[in-house]
Design a protein around this motif. Structure first.
Motif, PDB file in Angstrom:
ATOM      1  N   LEU A  43      46.378  59.880  10.862  1.00  0.00           N
ATOM      2  CA  LEU A  43      45.138  59.296  11.369  1.00  0.00           C
ATOM      3  C   LEU A  43      43.990  59.717  10.473  1.00  0.00           C
ATOM      4  CD1 LEU A  43      45.709  60.283  15.119  1.00  0.00           C
ATOM      5  CD2 LEU A  43      45.778  57.944  14.240  1.00  0.00           C
ATOM      6  N   SER A  44      43.139  58.770  10.077  1.00  0.00           N
ATOM      7  CA  SER A  44      41.920  59.168   9.363  1.00  0.00           C
ATOM      8  C   SER A  44      40.729  58.394   9.925  1.00  0.00           C
ATOM      9  CB  SER A  44      42.063  58.969   7.856  1.00  0.00           C
ATOM     10  OG  SER A  44      42.690  57.742   7.600  1.00  0.00           O
ATOM     11  N   PRO A  45      40.343  58.741  11.136  1.00  0.00           N
ATOM     12  CA  PRO A  45      39.276  58.005  11.829  1.00  0.00           C
ATOM     13  C   PRO A  45      37.913  58.216  11.174  1.00  0.00           C
ATOM     14  CG  PRO A  45      39.863  59.975  13.064  1.00  0.00           C
ATOM     15  CD  PRO A  45      40.837  59.877  11.928  1.00  0.00           C
ATOM     16  N   THR A  46      37.082  57.163  11.169  1.00  0.00           N
ATOM     17  CA  THR A  46      35.721  57.343  10.676  1.00  0.00           C
ATOM     18  C   THR A  46      34.877  58.053  11.722  1.00  0.00           C
ATOM     19  OG1 THR A  46      35.334  55.111  11.428  1.00  0.00           O
ATOM     20  CG2 THR A  46      35.619  55.420   9.061  1.00  0.00           C
ATOM     21  N   PRO A  88      28.507  51.415  21.176  1.00  0.00           N
ATOM     22  CA  PRO A  88      29.148  50.575  20.160  1.00  0.00           C
ATOM     23  C   PRO A  88      29.988  51.425  19.210  1.00  0.00           C
ATOM     24  CG  PRO A  88      26.735  50.561  19.938  1.00  0.00           C
ATOM     25  CD  PRO A  88      27.055  51.411  21.104  1.00  0.00           C
ATOM     26  N   GLY A  89      30.971  50.845  18.588  1.00  0.00           N
ATOM     27  CA  GLY A  89      31.811  51.567  17.630  1.00  0.00           C
ATOM     28  C   GLY A  89      33.276  51.239  17.808  1.00  0.00           C
ATOM     29  N   ASP A  90      33.658  50.006  17.440  1.00  0.00           N
ATOM     30  CA  ASP A  90      35.068  49.613  17.553  1.00  0.00           C
ATOM     31  C   ASP A  90      35.911  50.389  16.566  1.00  0.00           C
ATOM     32  OD1 ASP A  90      33.845  47.791  19.105  1.00  0.00           O
ATOM     33  OD2 ASP A  90      34.122  46.094  17.726  1.00  0.00           O
ATOM     34  N   ASP A  91      35.252  51.019  15.584  1.00  0.00           N
ATOM     35  CA  ASP A  91      35.982  51.764  14.566  1.00  0.00           C
ATOM     36  C   ASP A  91      36.325  53.173  15.056  1.00  0.00           C
ATOM     37  OD1 ASP A  91      33.315  52.477  14.691  1.00  0.00           O
ATOM     38  OD2 ASP A  91      33.215  53.047  12.575  1.00  0.00           O
ATOM     39  N   ALA A  92      35.890  53.523  16.270  1.00  0.00           N
ATOM     40  CA  ALA A  92      36.157  54.883  16.756  1.00  0.00           C
ATOM     41  C   ALA A  92      37.609  55.020  17.199  1.00  0.00           C
ATOM     42  CB  ALA A  92      35.227  55.213  17.915  1.00  0.00           C
ATOM     43  N   LEU A  93      38.163  56.206  16.943  1.00  0.00           N
ATOM     44  CA  LEU A  93      39.416  56.584  17.597  1.00  0.00           C
ATOM     45  C   LEU A  93      39.001  57.162  18.950  1.00  0.00           C
ATOM     46  CD1 LEU A  93      42.508  57.331  17.626  1.00  0.00           C
ATOM     47  CD2 LEU A  93      41.828  59.531  16.616  1.00  0.00           C
ATOM     48  N   VAL A  94      39.493  56.589  20.039  1.00  0.00           N
ATOM     49  CA  VAL A  94      39.093  57.075  21.362  1.00  0.00           C
ATOM     50  C   VAL A  94      40.207  57.946  21.926  1.00  0.00           C
ATOM     51  CG1 VAL A  94      38.273  56.463  23.661  1.00  0.00           C
ATOM     52  CG2 VAL A  94      37.650  55.041  21.693  1.00  0.00           C
ATOM     53  N   VAL A  95      39.873  59.223  22.126  1.00  0.00           N
ATOM     54  CA  VAL A  95      40.857  60.208  22.572  1.00  0.00           C
ATOM     55  C   VAL A  95      40.630  60.491  24.056  1.00  0.00           C
ATOM     56  CG1 VAL A  95      41.719  62.569  22.242  1.00  0.00           C
ATOM     57  CG2 VAL A  95      40.890  61.259  20.268  1.00  0.00           C
ATOM     58  N   GLY A  96      41.612  60.192  24.874  1.00  0.00           N
ATOM     59  CA  GLY A  96      41.529  60.496  26.311  1.00  0.00           C
ATOM     60  C   GLY A  96      42.253  61.812  26.563  1.00  0.00           C
ATOM     61  N   VAL A  97      41.519  62.792  27.084  1.00  0.00           N
ATOM     62  CA  VAL A  97      42.125  64.096  27.360  1.00  0.00           C
ATOM     63  C   VAL A  97      42.333  64.192  28.867  1.00  0.00           C
ATOM     64  CG1 VAL A  97      41.922  66.596  27.066  1.00  0.00           C
ATOM     65  CG2 VAL A  97      40.821  65.064  25.413  1.00  0.00           C
ATOM     66  N   GLY A 117      38.994  46.894  21.443  1.00  0.00           N
ATOM     67  CA  GLY A 117      39.782  46.900  20.211  1.00  0.00           C
ATOM     68  C   GLY A 117      39.863  48.244  19.518  1.00  0.00           C
ATOM     69  N   ALA A 118      39.444  49.325  20.186  1.00  0.00           N
ATOM     70  CA  ALA A 118      39.521  50.652  19.572  1.00  0.00           C
ATOM     71  C   ALA A 118      40.966  51.161  19.579  1.00  0.00           C
ATOM     72  CB  ALA A 118      38.622  51.629  20.323  1.00  0.00           C
ATOM     73  N   ASP A 119      41.270  52.039  18.640  1.00  0.00           N
ATOM     74  CA  ASP A 119      42.550  52.712  18.595  1.00  0.00           C
ATOM     75  C   ASP A 119      42.471  53.848  19.628  1.00  0.00           C
ATOM     76  OD1 ASP A 119      45.040  52.836  17.394  1.00  0.00           O
ATOM     77  OD2 ASP A 119      44.411  54.302  15.867  1.00  0.00           O
ATOM     78  N   THR A 120      43.503  54.012  20.452  1.00  0.00           N
ATOM     79  CA  THR A 120      43.421  55.019  21.517  1.00  0.00           C
ATOM     80  C   THR A 120      44.531  56.062  21.410  1.00  0.00           C
ATOM     81  OG1 THR A 120      44.680  53.586  23.007  1.00  0.00           O
ATOM     82  CG2 THR A 120      42.268  53.489  23.186  1.00  0.00           C
ATOM     83  N   LEU A 121      44.158  57.295  21.713  1.00  0.00           N
ATOM     84  CA  LEU A 121      45.102  58.416  21.656  1.00  0.00           C
ATOM     85  C   LEU A 121      45.001  59.221  22.952  1.00  0.00           C
ATOM     86  CD1 LEU A 121      46.854  60.713  20.312  1.00  0.00           C
ATOM     87  CD2 LEU A 121      44.763  61.505  19.218  1.00  0.00           C
ATOM     88  N   ALA A 122      46.137  59.451  23.587  1.00  0.00           N
ATOM     89  CA  ALA A 122      46.175  60.273  24.802  1.00  0.00           C
ATOM     90  C   ALA A 122      46.551  61.698  24.430  1.00  0.00           C
ATOM     91  CB  ALA A 122      47.204  59.717  25.780  1.00  0.00           C
ATOM     92  N   VAL A 123      45.799  62.675  24.949  1.00  0.00           N
ATOM     93  CA  VAL A 123      46.202  64.085  24.852  1.00  0.00           C
ATOM     94  C   VAL A 123      46.513  64.504  26.282  1.00  0.00           C
ATOM     95  CG1 VAL A 123      45.501  66.431  24.233  1.00  0.00           C
ATOM     96  CG2 VAL A 123      44.757  64.496  22.831  1.00  0.00           C
ATOM     97  N   THR A 124      47.780  64.598  26.606  1.00  0.00           N
ATOM     98  CA  THR A 124      48.157  64.784  28.011  1.00  0.00           C
ATOM     99  C   THR A 124      49.357  65.710  28.159  1.00  0.00           C
ATOM    100  OG1 THR A 124      48.728  63.614  30.074  1.00  0.00           O
ATOM    101  CG2 THR A 124      49.638  62.706  28.040  1.00  0.00           C
ATOM    102  N   ASN A 125      49.532  66.178  29.398  1.00  0.00           N
ATOM    103  CA  ASN A 125      50.670  67.042  29.708  1.00  0.00           C
ATOM    104  C   ASN A 125      51.826  66.245  30.280  1.00  0.00           C
ATOM    105  OD1 ASN A 125      51.879  69.599  29.929  1.00  0.00           O
ATOM    106  ND2 ASN A 125      51.232  69.817  32.070  1.00  0.00           N
ATOM    107  N   LEU A 165      45.385  68.833  16.369  1.00  0.00           N
ATOM    108  CA  LEU A 165      44.943  67.483  16.019  1.00  0.00           C
ATOM    109  C   LEU A 165      43.894  67.538  14.907  1.00  0.00           C
ATOM    110  CD1 LEU A 165      45.066  64.413  16.695  1.00  0.00           C
ATOM    111  CD2 LEU A 165      43.146  64.802  18.265  1.00  0.00           C
ATOM    112  N   THR A 166      42.944  68.446  15.050  1.00  0.00           N
ATOM    113  CA  THR A 166      41.885  68.572  14.033  1.00  0.00           C
ATOM    114  C   THR A 166      42.484  68.958  12.685  1.00  0.00           C
ATOM    115  OG1 THR A 166      40.316  69.214  15.745  1.00  0.00           O
ATOM    116  CG2 THR A 166      39.704  69.731  13.480  1.00  0.00           C
ATOM    117  N   LEU A 167      43.415  69.907  12.696  1.00  0.00           N
ATOM    118  CA  LEU A 167      44.043  70.318  11.438  1.00  0.00           C
ATOM    119  C   LEU A 167      44.847  69.172  10.828  1.00  0.00           C
ATOM    120  CD1 LEU A 167      45.243  73.892  12.472  1.00  0.00           C
ATOM    121  CD2 LEU A 167      43.595  73.394  10.659  1.00  0.00           C
TER     122      LEU A 167
END
Ligand code: M6R
Length: 352
Positions: A43-46, A88-97, A117-125, A165-167
């Motif tokens: 992933l290389s989100p802006t 606004p920001g369709d270019d964002a990676l949206v992370v749901g924790v 239309g954003a790319d979505t990532l779940a951080v979940t248990n 994730l950050t690393l």
């Protein structure tokens, strides 16, 4: 069962060395200074938007700070706010924790992101949760089931997973040092658990008017979390503040009956400034409890010290949080509260 503990919360606090090991398992390569998250594409989100509620929001705040430090524009949002005021920001990676992956507010925010239309990532248990199923990508925190309504081990694993994730997005020169501290984290948490004076501190302050928690930078989300934990299970009033904000208002609340828990690690600028804030509350007669690695002289101004091992600045908040979990638990226990099932609260909030 509770494996001999009086409450699931205490059991889950003590499970953290193991749950953190599981979170890290196979994901860090110390020699190469690299993190590999097999389930994620590269992933290389802006930019990154993190959406979450409650304890998970505190993790989001911490995660946003980590990414910002690496030069990636990142913003935390309360999920319910994001659902109705999506910036606004369709270019964002949206992370749901979300621990449960079933929190209605978080699902609504993520659905809105998806609709745009954003790319979505779940951080979940929770494997197979609605959030995991509906997101483009999933990073599991691997804590194992958490029964206590108060989130404890899952918060520690959320912070750890957000470090990974950050690393993986933006490693940087310090990656090796962070990874070394993450490797030591389970053992360091064990050391805190084996030798905590939190019960003693809790009995000294169990009849206070209010409890305040202060921290700056990456310790700020942990100050908020320390206060949330205390209020939800003890029913006592507690607030977390960014240490630098004290003098802009909250200082008016400080008395000799409001203990202040100060998070101070390292011996740099941030520590020095928070020690300044400690002196301000001390001058108003407030008892001070320092959660510290002992690198600064904050102990000189504190009535009690809850020590933690030295660690990388990104990892130290996870250790400091363990002491605050224990303080919350012991205050609530001494007040005879139903710790695993606090009034008015549910483990998973499935209505908006
Ligand atoms: O399952 P989630 O992480 O989405 O839950 C969000 C909040 O309801 C949750 O973190 C809550 O604040 C905690 N139970 C507090 O300990």
């Amino acid at each position: 069962g509770k494996s001999g503990y009086d409450h699931f919360m205490l059991k889950e606090i003590h499970e953290q060395p193991r749950s953190l090991r599981q979170c890290l398992q196979g994901r860090v390569d110390e020699l190469a200074g690299q993190v590999t998250l097999e389930e994620l594409p590269s992933l290389s989100p802006t930019r990154v938007h993190l959406v979450a509620a409650g304890t998970s929001y505190h993790a989001a705040l911490y995660g946003a700070h980590l990414l910002q430090e690496r030069g990636i524009p990142a913003q935390p949002f309360y999920a319910h706010e994001y659902a109705s005021f999506t910036p606004p920001g369709d270019d964002a990676l949206v992370v749901g924790v979300s621990q449960s992956g079933e929190t209605a507010d978080t699902l609504a925010a993520m659905r809105e992101a998806h609709r745009r239309g954003a790319d979505t990532l779940a951080v979940t248990n929770t494997v197979g949760s609605t959030l995991a199923r509906e997101s483009d990508h999933v990073l599991y925190i691997r804590s194992g089931p958490e029964i206590g309504v108060a989130a404890t081990k899952t918060f520690a694993s959320q912070l750890t997973a957000l470090n990974l994730l950050t690393l993986s997005i933006a490693a940087g020169r310090e990656a090796r040092d962070v990874i070394a501290s993450l490797r030591d984290l389970p053992g360091d948490v064990q050391a805190v658990l084996d030798d905590s004076k939190a019960e003693q501190v809790a009995s000294a302050f169990a009849d206070s008017d209010s409890y305040f928690f202060i921290g700056r930078g990456l310790h700020f989300p942990v100050a908020l979390e320390g206060a949330l934990k205390l209020k939800e299970i003890s029913y006592e009033h507690a607030e977390g503040f960014a240490a630098g904000e004290l003098k802009h208002g909250p200082l008016a609340l400080v008395t000799e009956n409001t203990p202040v828990f100060a998070l101070v690690t390292g011996d740099g600028e941030a520590a020095r400034k928070t020690i300044g804030n400690v002196k301000e509350v001390e001058a108003r007669g407030a008892p001070v409890v320092a959660i510290t690695d002992g690198l600064s002289d904050v102990g000189r101004y504190a009535d009690y010290v809850l020590p933690i091992p030295e660690s990388h600045p990104r990892v130290a908040p996870i250790l400091a949080n363990v002491q605050l979990q224990l303080v919350a638990y012991h205050v609530a226990n001494q007040l005879g509260r139903p710790i695993d099932k606090p009034r008015n609260l549910a483990k998973s909030v499935t209505v908006e």
